[in-house]
Enzyme design. Sequence first.
Site, short mmCIF file in Angstrom:
data_model
loop_
_atom_site.label_atom_id
_atom_site.label_comp_id
_atom_site.label_asym_id
_atom_site.label_seq_id
_atom_site.Cartn_x
_atom_site.Cartn_y
_atom_site.Cartn_z
N HIS A 205 13.92 29.88 138.72
CA HIS A 205 15.19 29.58 139.38
C HIS A 205 16.04 30.81 139.65
O HIS A 205 17.16 30.71 140.13
CB HIS A 205 15.97 28.51 138.60
CG HIS A 205 15.45 27.12 138.85
ND1 HIS A 205 14.15 26.77 138.64
CD2 HIS A 205 16.04 26.01 139.35
CE1 HIS A 205 13.97 25.50 138.96
NE2 HIS A 205 15.10 25.02 139.41
N TYR A 383 6.07 24.49 143.13
CA TYR A 383 6.52 24.82 141.76
C TYR A 383 7.40 23.73 141.16
O TYR A 383 7.98 23.91 140.10
CB TYR A 383 7.29 26.15 141.75
CG TYR A 383 6.81 27.14 140.70
CD1 TYR A 383 6.86 26.82 139.34
CD2 TYR A 383 6.32 28.39 141.05
CE1 TYR A 383 6.43 27.72 138.38
CE2 TYR A 383 5.89 29.30 140.10
CZ TYR A 383 5.95 28.96 138.77
OH TYR A 383 5.53 29.86 137.83
N HIS A 386 7.79 19.19 137.62
CA HIS A 386 8.55 18.21 136.86
C HIS A 386 7.72 17.41 135.85
O HIS A 386 8.26 16.94 134.86
CB HIS A 386 9.31 17.29 137.83
CG HIS A 386 10.45 18.01 138.52
ND1 HIS A 386 11.02 17.56 139.68
CD2 HIS A 386 11.10 19.15 138.20
CE1 HIS A 386 12.00 18.40 140.03
NE2 HIS A 386 12.06 19.37 139.15
#
Length: 444
Positions: A205, A383, A386
């Site tokens: 992130h 990516y 989850h």
Amino acid sequence: MRASVLGSVCALLLLLREPVCRGDEVTSSTVNPCCYFPCQHWGVCVRYGEDKYECDCTRTGFYGENCTVPEFWTRVSQFLKPGPNVVHYILTHFRWLWDIINYTFLRDILMRLVLTVRSNLIPTPPTFNSKYGYLSWESYYNLSYYTRLLPPVPEDCPTPIGVKGQSGLPDPELLVDTLLKRRTFRADPQGSNLMFAFFAQHFTHQFFKTFNRMGLGYTKALSHGVDAGHVYGDNLERQLQLRLHKDGKLKYQLIDGEMYPPSVAEASVRMSYPPGVPVHQQMAIGQEVFGLLPGLGMYATLWLREHNRVCDILKAEHPTWDDEQLFQTTRLIIIGETIRIVIEEYVQQLSGYLLQLKFDPTLLFNSHFQYGNRIALEFSQLYHWHPLMPDSFLINGDELSYTQFLFNTSVLTHYGVEKLVDAFSRQPAGQIGGGHNINAVVTK
Ligand code: HEM
Ligand SMILES: *[C@@H]1O[C@H](CO)[C@@H](O)[C@H](O)[C@H]1NC(C)=O
Ligand SMILES: *[C@@H]1O[C@H](CO)[C@@H](O)[C@H](O)[C@H]1NC(C)=O
Ligand SMILES: *[C@@H]1O[C@H](CO)[C@@H](O)[C@H](O)[C@H]1NC(C)=O
Ligand SMILES: *[C@@H]1O[C@H](CO)[C@@H](O)[C@H](O)[C@H]1NC(C)=O
């Protein structure tokens, strides 16, 4: 009802970031021939006239109308070169062989090969983006876009994916129910734990910061790479707010004698929390969404402590350096430490390779290597790991539900970094692939 179905289809389109949410616009009766995606092996479809196309097969190693016929040297290399499955098999078997290689100069040679072969798979300069399905200066130069390996589906195609399938996309909720939602938890077969899962999310992130408010295919992470922007912010103003402006350090707060990120009351940066969370309960972190999960707050705390620790060491060795030099040098060290952990522990775990991977910049000093980087939209899509997330979080004998865990600012300080590291290291993460393994909360 119809309106809400349409609305959710458009939501899915936003997810796919395809410019197809546009109604019945196909006016001409001739279908754009590039909608058939005729060009193989990375050949580029170029439209001529109304209904003709040509494949540009330049440097693909193939020729013919659709770049399907291998050139002579392509044939030779197809014959001689082991396929990716064979290479993977060798890299994950024959432990005795790798135990020897790990200790010899072959480790460096193979590591160099891993780096150069991988980087040669990526087109540089970067090619398309969500607006431009052809080469352009704009898509090369404008860093506000993610790049794209595959061009967007032309706007005038009969279906969202070209010519196949139905004319509209399915209801995303139906898609999630049939393909993604977890029935029963399946653990990751490579034995990854939650420490790995939160590392993946925390690390990626810094360069996946999709900027939906700006439009399709935009990013807020303008440096397109590992810049530790998740620690220092993605712009100078945020960085200056987060810095202590003394000895190169970052601001912090002490809770029960332990160092944590400062509150937003102390470092005035925007963080994403649900409405009503008071500023003194919000933690000020480089990445604005890291208040979401205590696992992200934990890594933010670790890097904050590491930054300030390195500053102390540098200052002791270089008493003449000012705040700016101490900060800038420490940031480089933090980036180096990050890449080392990513290659030698994270990618090592992910790859399952028996070759011991190595972070050593000098490996590439004598070879032609492209240091520029551009984050691709497809990279972000793929990516979305989850499924790594469990059904609940087991910490120090407690079982926390998602409601107790998400956006709960006190989990981190209540247990402290040590207990969280211990808990996340023990709890298995879910299997990423195979479908049907995302907890319902995370599919929302
Ligand atoms: C409880 C845990 C998590 C929740 C609630 C969550 C939720 C979300 C939401 C709401 C989005 C934005 C919508 C979207 O792009 O799908 C998102 C994006 C994303 N998530 Fe997660 N996520 C979680 C864990 C993870 C983990 C462990 C990873 C591991 C790599 C991950 C990777 C990503 C990526 C790569 C994106 C795209 C980010 C971007 O392009 O800006 N997430 N997540
Ligand atoms: C090339 O692709 C087009 C469209 O898919 C197809 O109609 C044509 O037969 C192909 N040509 C060759 C030589 O395979
Ligand atoms: C990049 O593109 C966006 C959208 O078209 C535009 O607003 C922005 O000014 C561009 N940035 C640069 C540096 O050209
Ligand atoms: C070689 O490296 C791999 C991966 O780190 C490891 O599993 C293996 O034990 C190593 N062998 C030796 C002798 O270091
Ligand atoms: C937040 O976490 C704390 C500490 O684990 C817990 O006691 C509390 O119940 C949680 N808050 C909510 C709203 O679930």
